[in-house]
Design a protein around this motif. Sequence first.
Motif, PDB file in Angstrom:
ATOM      1  N   ALA A  91       1.307  -0.688   0.035  1.00  0.00           N
ATOM      2  CA  ALA A  91       0.014  -0.121  -0.105  1.00  0.00           C
ATOM      3  C   ALA A  91       1.324   1.194   0.072  1.00  0.00           C
ATOM      4  N   GLY A  92       0.870   2.093  -1.307  1.00  0.00           N
ATOM      5  CA  GLY A  92       2.385   2.999  -2.152  1.00  0.00           C
ATOM      6  C   GLY A  92       1.177   4.494  -0.921  1.00  0.00           C
ATOM      7  N   SER A  93       0.137   4.389  -0.562  1.00  0.00           N
ATOM      8  CA  SER A  93      -0.262   6.029  -0.229  1.00  0.00           C
ATOM      9  C   SER A  93      -1.617   6.051   0.804  1.00  0.00           C
ATOM     10  N   PRO A  94      -1.178   7.118   1.470  1.00  0.00           N
ATOM     11  CA  PRO A  94      -2.075   7.691   2.373  1.00  0.00           C
ATOM     12  C   PRO A  94      -3.630   6.877   2.030  1.00  0.00           C
ATOM     13  N   ALA A  95      -4.157   6.951   0.842  1.00  0.00           N
ATOM     14  CA  ALA A  95      -5.131   6.350   0.865  1.00  0.00           C
ATOM     15  C   ALA A  95      -5.293   5.171   0.758  1.00  0.00           C
ATOM     16  N   ALA A  96      -4.737   4.250   0.044  1.00  0.00           N
ATOM     17  CA  ALA A  96      -4.287   2.815  -0.032  1.00  0.00           C
ATOM     18  C   ALA A  96      -4.129   2.475   1.440  1.00  0.00           C
ATOM     19  N   ASN A  97      -3.553   3.083   2.451  1.00  0.00           N
ATOM     20  CA  ASN A  97      -3.544   2.609   3.815  1.00  0.00           C
ATOM     21  C   ASN A  97      -4.502   3.055   4.469  1.00  0.00           C
ATOM     22  N   LYS A  98      -4.975   3.287   3.990  1.00  0.00           N
ATOM     23  CA  LYS A  98      -6.680   3.688   4.541  1.00  0.00           C
ATOM     24  C   LYS A  98      -7.884   2.474   3.975  1.00  0.00           C
ATOM     25  N   ILE A  99      -7.608   2.725   3.128  1.00  0.00           N
ATOM     26  CA  ILE A  99      -8.928   1.173   2.849  1.00  0.00           C
ATOM     27  C   ILE A  99      -8.412  -0.041   3.148  1.00  0.00           C
ATOM     28  N   CYS A 100      -6.936  -0.090   3.844  1.00  0.00           N
ATOM     29  CA  CYS A 100      -6.746  -1.287   4.160  1.00  0.00           C
ATOM     30  C   CYS A 100      -7.117  -1.180   5.825  1.00  0.00           C
ATOM     31  N   LEU A 113     -19.274  -0.088  -5.213  1.00  0.00           N
ATOM     32  CA  LEU A 113     -17.883  -0.533  -4.566  1.00  0.00           C
ATOM     33  C   LEU A 113     -17.651   0.945  -4.142  1.00  0.00           C
ATOM     34  N   THR A 114     -16.816   1.035  -3.327  1.00  0.00           N
ATOM     35  CA  THR A 114     -17.024   2.869  -1.997  1.00  0.00           C
ATOM     36  C   THR A 114     -15.886   3.788  -3.136  1.00  0.00           C
ATOM     37  N   GLU A 115     -16.418   4.776  -2.862  1.00  0.00           N
ATOM     38  CA  GLU A 115     -16.050   5.795  -3.617  1.00  0.00           C
ATOM     39  C   GLU A 115     -14.068   6.167  -3.072  1.00  0.00           C
ATOM     40  N   GLN A 116     -13.594   5.267  -2.173  1.00  0.00           N
ATOM     41  CA  GLN A 116     -11.787   5.130  -1.846  1.00  0.00           C
ATOM     42  C   GLN A 116     -11.015   4.962  -3.232  1.00  0.00           C
ATOM     43  N   CYS A 117     -12.057   3.536  -3.260  1.00  0.00           N
ATOM     44  CA  CYS A 117     -11.311   2.978  -4.376  1.00  0.00           C
ATOM     45  C   CYS A 117     -11.688   3.626  -5.554  1.00  0.00           C
ATOM     46  N   THR A 118     -10.509   4.328  -6.454  1.00  0.00           N
ATOM     47  CA  THR A 118     -10.511   4.628  -7.106  1.00  0.00           C
ATOM     48  C   THR A 118      -9.361   4.042  -8.029  1.00  0.00           C
ATOM     49  N   PRO A 119      -9.088   4.418  -9.195  1.00  0.00           N
ATOM     50  CA  PRO A 119      -7.970   3.732 -10.295  1.00  0.00           C
ATOM     51  C   PRO A 119      -7.069   4.377  -9.803  1.00  0.00           C
ATOM     52  N   GLU A 120      -6.469   6.147  -9.210  1.00  0.00           N
ATOM     53  CA  GLU A 120      -5.573   6.430  -9.298  1.00  0.00           C
ATOM     54  C   GLU A 120      -5.224   5.940  -7.641  1.00  0.00           C
ATOM     55  N   VAL A 121      -6.154   5.727  -6.966  1.00  0.00           N
ATOM     56  CA  VAL A 121      -5.658   4.771  -5.380  1.00  0.00           C
ATOM     57  C   VAL A 121      -4.984   3.167  -5.726  1.00  0.00           C
ATOM     58  N   TYR A 122      -5.836   2.753  -6.806  1.00  0.00           N
ATOM     59  CA  TYR A 122      -5.529   1.139  -7.192  1.00  0.00           C
ATOM     60  C   TYR A 122      -4.014   1.426  -7.304  1.00  0.00           C
ATOM     61  N   ALA A 123      -3.785   2.251  -8.592  1.00  0.00           N
ATOM     62  CA  ALA A 123      -2.370   2.884  -8.516  1.00  0.00           C
ATOM     63  C   ALA A 123      -1.306   2.659  -7.615  1.00  0.00           C
ATOM     64  N   THR A 124      -1.821   2.831  -6.951  1.00  0.00           N
ATOM     65  CA  THR A 124      -0.816   3.189  -5.705  1.00  0.00           C
ATOM     66  C   THR A 124      -0.507   1.668  -5.064  1.00  0.00           C
ATOM     67  N   PHE A 125      -1.214   0.835  -5.234  1.00  0.00           N
ATOM     68  CA  PHE A 125      -0.854  -0.505  -4.639  1.00  0.00           C
ATOM     69  C   PHE A 125      -0.345  -1.162  -5.320  1.00  0.00           C
ATOM     70  N   ASP A 126       1.201  -1.318  -4.946  1.00  0.00           N
ATOM     71  CA  ASP A 126       2.620  -2.535  -5.798  1.00  0.00           C
ATOM     72  C   ASP A 126       2.824  -3.266  -5.105  1.00  0.00           C
ATOM     73  N   LEU A 127       2.559  -4.775  -6.240  1.00  0.00           N
ATOM     74  CA  LEU A 127       2.470  -5.809  -5.506  1.00  0.00           C
ATOM     75  C   LEU A 127       4.443  -6.631  -6.122  1.00  0.00           C
ATOM     76  N   THR A 128       4.848  -5.283  -6.433  1.00  0.00           N
ATOM     77  CA  THR A 128       6.758  -6.111  -6.409  1.00  0.00           C
ATOM     78  C   THR A 128       7.496  -5.623  -4.987  1.00  0.00           C
ATOM     79  N   LYS A 129       6.842  -4.876  -4.774  1.00  0.00           N
ATOM     80  CA  LYS A 129       7.738  -4.197  -3.210  1.00  0.00           C
ATOM     81  C   LYS A 129       6.763  -5.874  -2.232  1.00  0.00           C
TER      82      LYS A 129
END
Length: 410
Positions: free
Chosen positions: A24-33, A361-377
Motif C-alpha cells: 500500500a504505497g499511499s495514505p489513501a491505500a493505507n486507509k482502505i486497508c 464499490l466505495t468511492e475510496q477505491c479509485t483507479p488512481e488509488v488502485y495504482a498506488t498498490f505495488d505488488l513488487t514491494k
Amino acid sequence: MAHWFHRNPLKATAPVSFNLYGVAGSPAANKICNDLRTTRARLLEMFTDVTCNAEIMKNATDAYFSLLQGFISSLDGTTQENKLRFIQNFKWTDTLQGNTPSAQQDAVFELISMAFNVAMWYTKFASRLAGKENITEPEAKDVHRSLKAAAGIFKTLKDTHIPRLITPAEKGRDLEPRVIDAYIIQCQAEAQEVTIARAIELKHNATIVAALAYETANFYQKADHTLNTLDPEYSSKWRKYLQLKQLFYMAYAYCYHGQTLLASDKCGEAIRSLQEAERCYSRAEALCKEYRQTKGPGSTAKPSEQLFFLKLGGLIKNTLEKCERENGFIYFHKVPAEAPVLELKASYGLAEPIPFELPPLTEQCTPEVYATFDLTKGAKNDKAKPKEQEVKPMKEPDLKPQKDTGCVVS
C-alpha cells in the motif's frame, strides 16, 4: 414458537489485519486497508450481538463489501483480474464440520464466506423473532422477509460467486452444491411456514392451507434428499429435522385435505385422509425424539413441545371423530384402503428468494488509488508470522425460550 427451527452454527474465521505495508504505497491505500480491518471486525461482532437487527446488519455488510470489492472488481479499465485479489489469506470454518478451517488466498473466497455467514445470521434472526412471546404482524413479516433474504444470498453465492473460485469447494463443506442447496430450500420452506401459520390464523379456505402445507412438505423432503450422500456424522441431525418437518406438514396437508373432502360430501375419502394425517403426525412425533437424541452440529429445536405442533394433533383427532360421526349417521361411505394421492398445487403463497445484490464499490477505491498498490514491494509483515492457531468458534448468545402462548407467526 421458541425452538421451532433447527440452526447450524455460524462459520468462524481467523482475524485479518490487511497490513499491506510496502504494497500500500499511499495514505489513501493505507486507509482502505485500515477500513477493511475495522469494518470486517465490526461485521463479525454483529453476528453475535442480540441487539442487531436487519437494518444494522445491512449497513455493516454494505460497509465491508463496498471496500472488499476493491480487491475483486477490475479497477484499471481492463478485463484482467484485480491484482489485489490473491494478496491476502483468509481462513474460515464450516457450519457442519466444526473447527476444521479451510484457507484460501482469495478475496472472492472471503466475500463468499462472509456473505454465507450473513445469510446464516438472517436465519437466526428470523428464529429469534419467531420465538418471541407475542409476535406482532410487522415482526412476522420480518421473519418471512429474513428467511427469503437468506435464501436469496445462498442462491446468489451458488449461481454467481462460487463458480469464480480458483480452488473448487471441498466435498461436504459449506460451499459445495449439496450443502448450499439444502440451505436454500430450507429457508424457502421455513418462509412458507409463516404463510401457512397466517392462513390458518385468518381461517383461509382449507384447500389453500392443504396446498401450501403439501408444497412445504415437498420442500423439506427435497432438502433432506439433497443431503443424503453427505457424511452422516455431520448431516444426520440436520436431516432428522428436515424429515420431521416434512412429515409434520404432510400431516397438515392430509388434515386440511380431509376437511375439503368432507365439505364436498366425500366422507369416506375424508376419513382416509384424516387417518393418513394421524399416521404422519405419529411418525413426526417419533422423529422428534430421534432428532433430540441424534448427535451433530447445531442447536436442538423442540418442535413437539410447541403449541403449534400440539394443536395439529388435537385438530386431526377432532376432525377425524367428526367425519366418523357424520359417516355413521348420514353418508355410510366405504373408507378406501389407500390414502388419497395428493396432487395439490399452491397458486400463491410460495416463497421466492429475494435477489442479493452487492453494494456499489466505495468511492475510496479509485483507479488512481488502485495504482498506488505495488505488488513488487511485498508486504513487510510477512517476516514475523504468528504460529498457526485453531480458529475459535463464534460465541453465539444462549437465548432462553420465552413462554409459548401458542401464538403463531401470523
